[in-house]
Design an enzyme around this catalytic site. Structure first.
Site, PDB file in Angstrom:
ATOM      1  N   ASP A   1       0.849  -1.205   0.000  1.00  0.00           N
ATOM      2  CA  ASP A   1       0.000   0.000   0.000  1.00  0.00           C
ATOM      3  C   ASP A   1       0.883   1.252   0.000  1.00  0.00           C
ATOM      4  OD1 ASP A   1      -1.877   1.965   0.460  1.00  0.00           O
ATOM      5  OD2 ASP A   1      -2.905   0.893   2.067  1.00  0.00           O
TER       6      ASP A   1
ATOM      7  N   HIS B   1      -9.877  -1.126  -7.119  1.00  0.00           N
ATOM      8  CA  HIS B   1      -9.523   0.104  -6.396  1.00  0.00           C
ATOM      9  C   HIS B   1      -8.533   0.962  -7.189  1.00  0.00           C
ATOM     10  CE1 HIS B   1      -8.853   2.656  -2.902  1.00  0.00           C
ATOM     11  NE2 HIS B   1      -7.546   2.418  -2.974  1.00  0.00           N
TER      12      HIS B   1
HETATM   13  C1  HEM Z   1      -3.834   2.676  -4.331  1.00  0.00           C
HETATM   14  C2  HEM Z   1      -5.410   0.201  -0.477  1.00  0.00           C
HETATM   15  C3  HEM Z   1      -8.334   3.893   0.674  1.00  0.00           C
HETATM   16  C4  HEM Z   1      -6.513   6.463  -2.968  1.00  0.00           C
HETATM   17  C5  HEM Z   1      -4.020   1.684  -3.402  1.00  0.00           C
HETATM   18  C6  HEM Z   1      -3.398   0.384  -3.445  1.00  0.00           C
HETATM   19  C7  HEM Z   1      -3.827  -0.291  -2.359  1.00  0.00           C
HETATM   20  C8  HEM Z   1      -4.742   0.558  -1.636  1.00  0.00           C
HETATM   21  C9  HEM Z   1      -3.436  -1.704  -1.946  1.00  0.00           C
HETATM   22  C10 HEM Z   1      -2.445  -0.125  -4.537  1.00  0.00           C
HETATM   23  C11 HEM Z   1      -1.000   0.182  -4.296  1.00  0.00           C
HETATM   24  C12 HEM Z   1      -0.652   1.638  -4.242  1.00  0.00           C
HETATM   25  O1  HEM Z   1      -0.458   2.311  -5.273  1.00  0.00           O
HETATM   26  O2  HEM Z   1      -0.623   2.134  -3.119  1.00  0.00           O
HETATM   27  C13 HEM Z   1      -6.343   0.988   0.159  1.00  0.00           C
HETATM   28  C14 HEM Z   1      -7.086   0.589   1.339  1.00  0.00           C
HETATM   29  C15 HEM Z   1      -7.910   1.625   1.651  1.00  0.00           C
HETATM   30  C16 HEM Z   1      -7.677   2.677   0.687  1.00  0.00           C
HETATM   31  C17 HEM Z   1      -6.960  -0.746   2.036  1.00  0.00           C
HETATM   32  C18 HEM Z   1      -8.891   1.757   2.782  1.00  0.00           C
HETATM   33  C19 HEM Z   1      -8.819   1.069   3.899  1.00  0.00           C
HETATM   34  C20 HEM Z   1      -8.084   4.909  -0.208  1.00  0.00           C
HETATM   35  C21 HEM Z   1      -8.739   6.190  -0.184  1.00  0.00           C
HETATM   36  C22 HEM Z   1      -8.221   6.915  -1.216  1.00  0.00           C
HETATM   37  C23 HEM Z   1      -7.253   6.065  -1.894  1.00  0.00           C
HETATM   38  C24 HEM Z   1      -9.780   6.646   0.840  1.00  0.00           C
HETATM   39  C25 HEM Z   1      -8.519   8.333  -1.645  1.00  0.00           C
HETATM   40  C26 HEM Z   1      -9.677   8.911  -1.510  1.00  0.00           C
HETATM   41  C27 HEM Z   1      -5.611   5.661  -3.630  1.00  0.00           C
HETATM   42  C28 HEM Z   1      -4.836   6.110  -4.783  1.00  0.00           C
HETATM   43  C29 HEM Z   1      -4.066   5.012  -5.194  1.00  0.00           C
HETATM   44  C30 HEM Z   1      -4.402   3.921  -4.281  1.00  0.00           C
HETATM   45  C31 HEM Z   1      -4.841   7.503  -5.399  1.00  0.00           C
HETATM   46  C32 HEM Z   1      -3.103   4.962  -6.370  1.00  0.00           C
HETATM   47  C33 HEM Z   1      -3.880   4.666  -7.639  1.00  0.00           C
HETATM   48  C34 HEM Z   1      -3.012   4.638  -8.886  1.00  0.00           C
HETATM   49  O3  HEM Z   1      -2.466   3.590  -9.210  1.00  0.00           O
HETATM   50  O4  HEM Z   1      -2.894   5.691  -9.521  1.00  0.00           O
HETATM   51  N1  HEM Z   1      -4.841   1.768  -2.296  1.00  0.00           N
HETATM   52  N2  HEM Z   1      -6.730   2.249  -0.204  1.00  0.00           N
HETATM   53  N3  HEM Z   1      -7.206   4.864  -1.258  1.00  0.00           N
HETATM   54  N4  HEM Z   1      -5.328   4.350  -3.356  1.00  0.00           N
HETATM   55 FE1  HEM Z   1      -6.076   3.284  -1.826  1.00  0.00          FE
END
Ligand code: HEM
Length: 392
Positions: free
Chosen positions: A212, A302
């Site tokens: 993450d 996601h």
């Molecule tokens: C990407 C998990 C909530 C925005 C990711 C990734 C994971 C992840 C595993 C893929 C790896 C990475 O690029 O970091 C989670 C979990 C969440 C959560 C478990 C809640 C418990 C959120 C929220 C937002 C968000 C609330 C924004 C409102 C993003 C963005 C990316 C991302 C912008 C990168 C997307 C890209 O590849 O351009 N998240 N996330 N996430 N997450 Fe989350």
């Protein structure tokens, strides 16, 4: 301490060597390299154009405390409070006790301590007259199950270090000094891997086991500067932070097979590579389809939903895991203290959260229970104080 122990051992060794082996043995012992200083002695500079704790490599432990201002805390009182808190933070982060520190020995191991201050709408109202519209609760989202006692606040302290005792001591010293100005509204404690557990630069994992934080602007690059630092008015050199406590239902996540878990995010659990690649930082290919014509990275995943075609809609994530002790028949009460820094909340954060609110398979297992937005003033020079662009 371990150092004294090592030193004692070395001195005893020198004495013994001199007794048995004469000069040659003495030289051999004396040539042994001195042990490296413990990690706990490491410091992060406090003063500078930006506050520390944002571009700083995320430390292992993070504590987020939001305070409500007392009714009588007017503009002069805010100035007094911020001067005192700045002085505390400047000392503690450099391994020095705060003024009138009740446990000065605990200050000796700063362990990369940073203290980052954020201010809420009431703080700005009292300091300046009128808080900007973006500073306040986010628009309501369908996924939200927000609890007031975990949301909002007038002053945020983000206290982070690689040692939990250091964090506890810094929090106590800072909160002692806020006592006549504010009361604690909520506090949330988070963690990443302990320092030294994985190689430096390894992306963190959350409690779902996912890598993450892969797609994130890199501190020290012009890209990071553009995403994070504001150029507006009293916030120039500062930024904004969104802190959302998001519960993660590990018990229900358990029922999902590995491929379902990977599809929900669009990345492999093993190393965080996109489902169309092999390495963590490979660029996802959202156009790739399976033999029967379905997207390899599902439309509902996601990463697909979080990614925008508009390069302005990007944020810097610096989150922490939390793992409360469950009660009754539960076996986990876990989640993410989701922390997002961006120059402009409305322009950068809100559109992403709106898209995720409309569709994101991860919503099946996650639920936001707390939410707060703060303006993060710029840093200050020695002799100045954080918040001076609002108050001085
Ligand atoms: C990407 C998990 C909530 C925005 C990711 C990734 C994971 C992840 C595993 C893929 C790896 C990475 O690029 O970091 C989670 C979990 C969440 C959560 C478990 C809640 C418990 C959120 C929220 C937002 C968000 C609330 C924004 C409102 C993003 C963005 C990316 C991302 C912008 C990168 C997307 C890209 O590849 O351009 N998240 N996330 N996430 N997450 Fe989350």
């Amino acid at each position: 301490t371990r150092r004294q122990f090592l030193l004692g051992g070395a001195v005893a060794g020198v004495g013994a060597a001199a007794a048995v082996g004469g000069d040659a043995a003495l030289r051999a012992v004396a040539a042994e390299p001195a042990p490296a200083p413990p990690h706990g002695e490491g410091t992060v500079p406090f003063f500078g154009p930006h506050q520390a704790g944002i571009a700083t490599d995320a430390q292992a432990h993070g504590l987020f405390v939001a305070l409500d201002l007392l009714d009588g805390t007017d503009r002069p009182a805010l100035t007094r409070m911020m001067r005192i808190l700045t002085d505390d933070a400047a000392r503690l982060t450099q391994g020095e006790p705060a003024l009138a520190d009740s446990e000065p020995e605990l200050a000796a191991a700063p362990a990369h301590l940073t203290v980052t201050f954020g201010v809420g709408p009431r703080f700005v109202d009292r300091a300046r007259g009128r808080a900007p519209d973006w500073l306040g609760p986010l628009p309501a989202f369908g996924v939200d199950r927000l609890r007031p006692e975990l949301s909002d606040g007038d002053l945020l302290l983000q206290i982070a270090a690689d040692d939990p005792l250091t964090v506890a001591h810094a929090a106590r010293m800072l909160l002692k000094d806020t006592r006549s100005f504010a009361t604690v509204r909520w506090s949330q404690q988070g963690f990443r891997r302990a320092h030294g557990t994985v190689r430096p630069g390894t992306t963190m994992r959350n409690l779902f086991g996912q890598v993450d934080g892969t797609v994130n602007p890199v501190p020290g690059t012009p890209d990071f500067d553009e995403v994070v630092w504001s150029t507006r008015d009293w916030l120039a050199g500062g930024t904004s932070v969104v802190v959302r406590r998001i519960g993660m239902d590990l018990d229900r996540w358990d029922r999902l097979d590995r491929s379902g878990r990977e599809q929900s995010v669009g990345r492999y659990l093993s190393n965080g590579a996109p489902l169309t690649g092999t390495r963590e930082h490979d660029e996802p290919d959202f156009a790739a389809t399976t033999e029967i014509g379905f997207p390899v990275i599902p439309e509902f995943s996601h990463v697909r939903r979080a990614r925008s075609e508009d390069p302005a809609e990007r944020i810097f994530r610096r989150s922490y895991n939390y793992d409360d002790r469950p009660v009754g028949d539960g076996i986990s009460l876990s989640g993410l203290i989701f922390v997002s820094y961006q120059a402009d909340v409305d322009r950068q954060f809100v559109p992403i959260q709106r898209r995720l609110d409309r569709l994101d398979l991860l919503n099946e297992w996650t639920v936001p229970v707390g939410s707060a937005v703060f303006a993060v003033p710029p840093g200050c020079a020695e002799g100045g104080f954080v918040g001076e662009t609002l108050l001085a």
